[in-house]
Design a protein around this motif. Structure first.
Motif, PDB file in Angstrom:
ATOM      1  N   LYS A   1       0.840  -1.212   0.000  1.00 23.38           N
ATOM      2  CA  LYS A   1       0.000   0.000   0.000  1.00 23.38           C
ATOM      3  C   LYS A   1       0.869   1.254   0.000  1.00 23.38           C
ATOM      4  O   LYS A   1       0.600   2.206  -0.730  1.00 23.38           O
ATOM      5  N   ALA A   2       1.930   1.264   0.796  1.00 25.69           N
ATOM      6  CA  ALA A   2       2.820   2.429   0.837  1.00 25.69           C
ATOM      7  C   ALA A   2       3.504   2.620  -0.516  1.00 25.69           C
ATOM      8  O   ALA A   2       3.678   3.747  -0.976  1.00 25.69           O
ATOM      9  N   ALA A   3       3.879   1.518  -1.161  1.00 33.80           N
ATOM     10  CA  ALA A   3       4.529   1.625  -2.472  1.00 33.80           C
ATOM     11  C   ALA A   3       3.544   2.157  -3.502  1.00 33.80           C
ATOM     12  O   ALA A   3       3.909   2.950  -4.387  1.00 33.80           O
ATOM     13  N   ALA A   4       2.256   1.780  -3.406  1.00 30.87           N
ATOM     14  CA  ALA A   4       1.256   2.265  -4.361  1.00 30.87           C
ATOM     15  C   ALA A   4       1.005   3.760  -4.168  1.00 30.87           C
ATOM     16  O   ALA A   4       0.733   4.482  -5.139  1.00 30.87           O
ATOM     17  N   ASP A   5       1.106   4.228  -2.913  1.00 32.91           N
ATOM     18  CA  ASP A   5       0.892   5.650  -2.644  1.00 32.91           C
ATOM     19  C   ASP A   5       2.040   6.510  -3.144  1.00 32.91           C
ATOM     20  O   ASP A   5       1.881   7.726  -3.296  1.00 32.91           O
ATOM     21  N   THR A   6       3.173   5.935  -3.383  1.00 36.28           N
ATOM     22  CA  THR A   6       4.337   6.726  -3.795  1.00 36.28           C
ATOM     23  C   THR A   6       4.725   6.493  -5.245  1.00 36.28           C
ATOM     24  O   THR A   6       5.840   6.798  -5.639  1.00 36.28           O
ATOM     25  N   GLN A   7       3.823   5.977  -6.062  1.00 42.82           N
ATOM     26  CA  GLN A   7       4.130   5.736  -7.473  1.00 42.82           C
ATOM     27  C   GLN A   7       4.150   7.063  -8.227  1.00 42.82           C
ATOM     28  O   GLN A   7       3.428   8.003  -7.889  1.00 42.82           O
ATOM     29  N   PRO A   8       4.960   7.184  -9.268  1.00 46.15           N
ATOM     30  CA  PRO A   8       5.018   8.432 -10.024  1.00 46.15           C
ATOM     31  C   PRO A   8       3.682   8.691 -10.744  1.00 46.15           C
ATOM     32  O   PRO A   8       2.967   7.763 -11.119  1.00 46.15           O
ATOM     33  N   MET A   9       3.368   9.967 -10.881  1.00 49.24           N
ATOM     34  CA  MET A   9       2.121  10.381 -11.544  1.00 49.24           C
ATOM     35  C   MET A   9       2.462  11.060 -12.859  1.00 49.24           C
ATOM     36  O   MET A   9       3.514  11.687 -12.999  1.00 49.24           O
ATOM     37  N   SER A  10       1.521  10.979 -13.781  1.00 48.58           N
ATOM     38  CA  SER A  10       1.724  11.662 -15.055  1.00 48.58           C
ATOM     39  C   SER A  10       1.400  13.148 -14.879  1.00 48.58           C
ATOM     40  O   SER A  10       0.772  13.563 -13.903  1.00 48.58           O
ATOM     41  N   ILE A  11       1.808  13.950 -15.833  1.00 44.05           N
ATOM     42  CA  ILE A  11       1.544  15.401 -15.774  1.00 44.05           C
ATOM     43  C   ILE A  11       0.044  15.656 -15.784  1.00 44.05           C
ATOM     44  O   ILE A  11      -0.458  16.547 -15.101  1.00 44.05           O
ATOM     45  N   ARG A  12      -0.701  14.875 -16.550  1.00 41.49           N
ATOM     46  CA  ARG A  12      -2.158  15.045 -16.627  1.00 41.49           C
ATOM     47  C   ARG A  12      -2.804  14.784 -15.264  1.00 41.49           C
ATOM     48  O   ARG A  12      -3.698  15.509 -14.853  1.00 41.49           O
ATOM     49  N   GLU A  13      -2.340  13.719 -14.544  1.00 43.37           N
ATOM     50  CA  GLU A  13      -2.891  13.422 -13.228  1.00 43.37           C
ATOM     51  C   GLU A  13      -2.563  14.525 -12.231  1.00 43.37           C
ATOM     52  O   GLU A  13      -3.397  14.880 -11.388  1.00 43.37           O
ATOM     53  N   ILE A  14      -1.381  15.095 -12.320  1.00 47.94           N
ATOM     54  CA  ILE A  14      -1.002  16.195 -11.430  1.00 47.94           C
ATOM     55  C   ILE A  14      -1.884  17.409 -11.698  1.00 47.94           C
ATOM     56  O   ILE A  14      -2.401  18.047 -10.774  1.00 47.94           O
ATOM     57  N   ALA A  15      -2.093  17.756 -12.958  1.00 48.34           N
ATOM     58  CA  ALA A  15      -2.923  18.917 -13.315  1.00 48.34           C
ATOM     59  C   ALA A  15      -4.360  18.709 -12.841  1.00 48.34           C
ATOM     60  O   ALA A  15      -4.987  19.647 -12.304  1.00 48.34           O
ATOM     61  N   ASP A  16      -4.899  17.499 -12.991  1.00 45.13           N
ATOM     62  CA  ASP A  16      -6.270  17.226 -12.536  1.00 45.13           C
ATOM     63  C   ASP A  16      -6.371  17.344 -11.022  1.00 45.13           C
ATOM     64  O   ASP A  16      -7.370  17.854 -10.485  1.00 45.13           O
ATOM     65  N   GLY A  17      -5.348  16.920 -10.308  1.00 50.36           N
ATOM     66  CA  GLY A  17      -5.337  17.019  -8.848  1.00 50.36           C
ATOM     67  C   GLY A  17      -5.298  18.463  -8.385  1.00 50.36           C
ATOM     68  O   GLY A  17      -5.981  18.844  -7.434  1.00 50.36           O
ATOM     69  N   ILE A  18      -4.515  19.287  -9.054  1.00 52.23           N
ATOM     70  CA  ILE A  18      -4.425  20.706  -8.689  1.00 52.23           C
ATOM     71  C   ILE A  18      -5.756  21.394  -8.974  1.00 52.23           C
ATOM     72  O   ILE A  18      -6.244  22.201  -8.177  1.00 52.23           O
ATOM     73  N   THR A  19      -6.369  21.072 -10.094  1.00 51.60           N
ATOM     74  CA  THR A  19      -7.656  21.683 -10.445  1.00 51.60           C
ATOM     75  C   THR A  19      -8.726  21.286  -9.428  1.00 51.60           C
ATOM     76  O   THR A  19      -9.529  22.128  -8.999  1.00 51.60           O
TER      77      THR A  19
END
Length: 192
Positions: A160-178
């Protein structure tokens, strides 16, 4: 002139007198050694070597780094496959693997199961000993959440900890910020 016998013939005549013959020399021969007098030397039995293998040295060092003193290096049994094992007085044993350079401690807990811990530092050793001493869960019945043993629970937490720290794509980061920007409300300064 009258001939006189030559001196040469006189000498030969006197030389023909035989000298007394000496007795032939006898050679001293030594008899072969008797087995009763000189028993044969016993063959030396093969003594245990006082050398250690490289693996035994590495395992001793790993144990020492983990805060465990193992004074008899030859007590480590080299399995000739890159692993070595050493029993301890309390019924547990240490297992060292050269390929991964890990020292594992296998110890029975008061509830009857065998726990396995990777030891790298003295803190790891202290934590493992405390965990084993505090174990009060029956291991032959599954726990309520069906996670199995301590090791299974720890593995699930690690996944679970490894899944929480997986790299995100730029699109996922932008959606999270929005999404955050839409839900965030400005907060005022606290009043004194």
């Amino acid at each position: 002139m009258a001939r006189t016998p030559s001196t040469r013939t006189k000498n030969t005549a006197t030389a023909k007198k035989t000298a007394p013959k000496k007795a032939p020399r006898t050679r001293k021969t030594t008899p072969p050694p008797l087995t009763l007098v000189n028993p044969p030397r016993p063959r030396l039995t093969r003594r245990p070597t006082h050398w250690m293998t490289d693996l035994q040295g590495y395992a001793t060092l790993a144990a020492r780094l983990a805060g465990i003193t193992t004074p008899h290096i030859q007590a480590w049994q080299d399995h000739q496959d890159g692993t070595t094992t050493r029993p301890l007085d309390d019924g547990s044993h240490l297992h060292y693997t050269q390929a991964t350079r890990t020292l594992r401690w296998h110890t029975p807990c008061p509830m009857g199961a065998v726990h396995e811990y990777v030891l790298r530092t003295p803190a790891d050793t202290d934590t493992a000993q405390a965990d084993v001493a505090d174990c009060t869960r029956l291991h032959w019945t599954p726990p309520p959440n069906n996670t199995g043993t301590h090791l299974t629970a720890r593995l699930q937490a690690a996944v679970k900890a490894a899944a929480d720290t997986q790299p995100m794509s730029i699109r996922e980061i932008a959606d999270g910020i929005t999404a955050r920007a839409d839900n965030d409300q400005p907060k005022g300064h606290p009043q004194p």
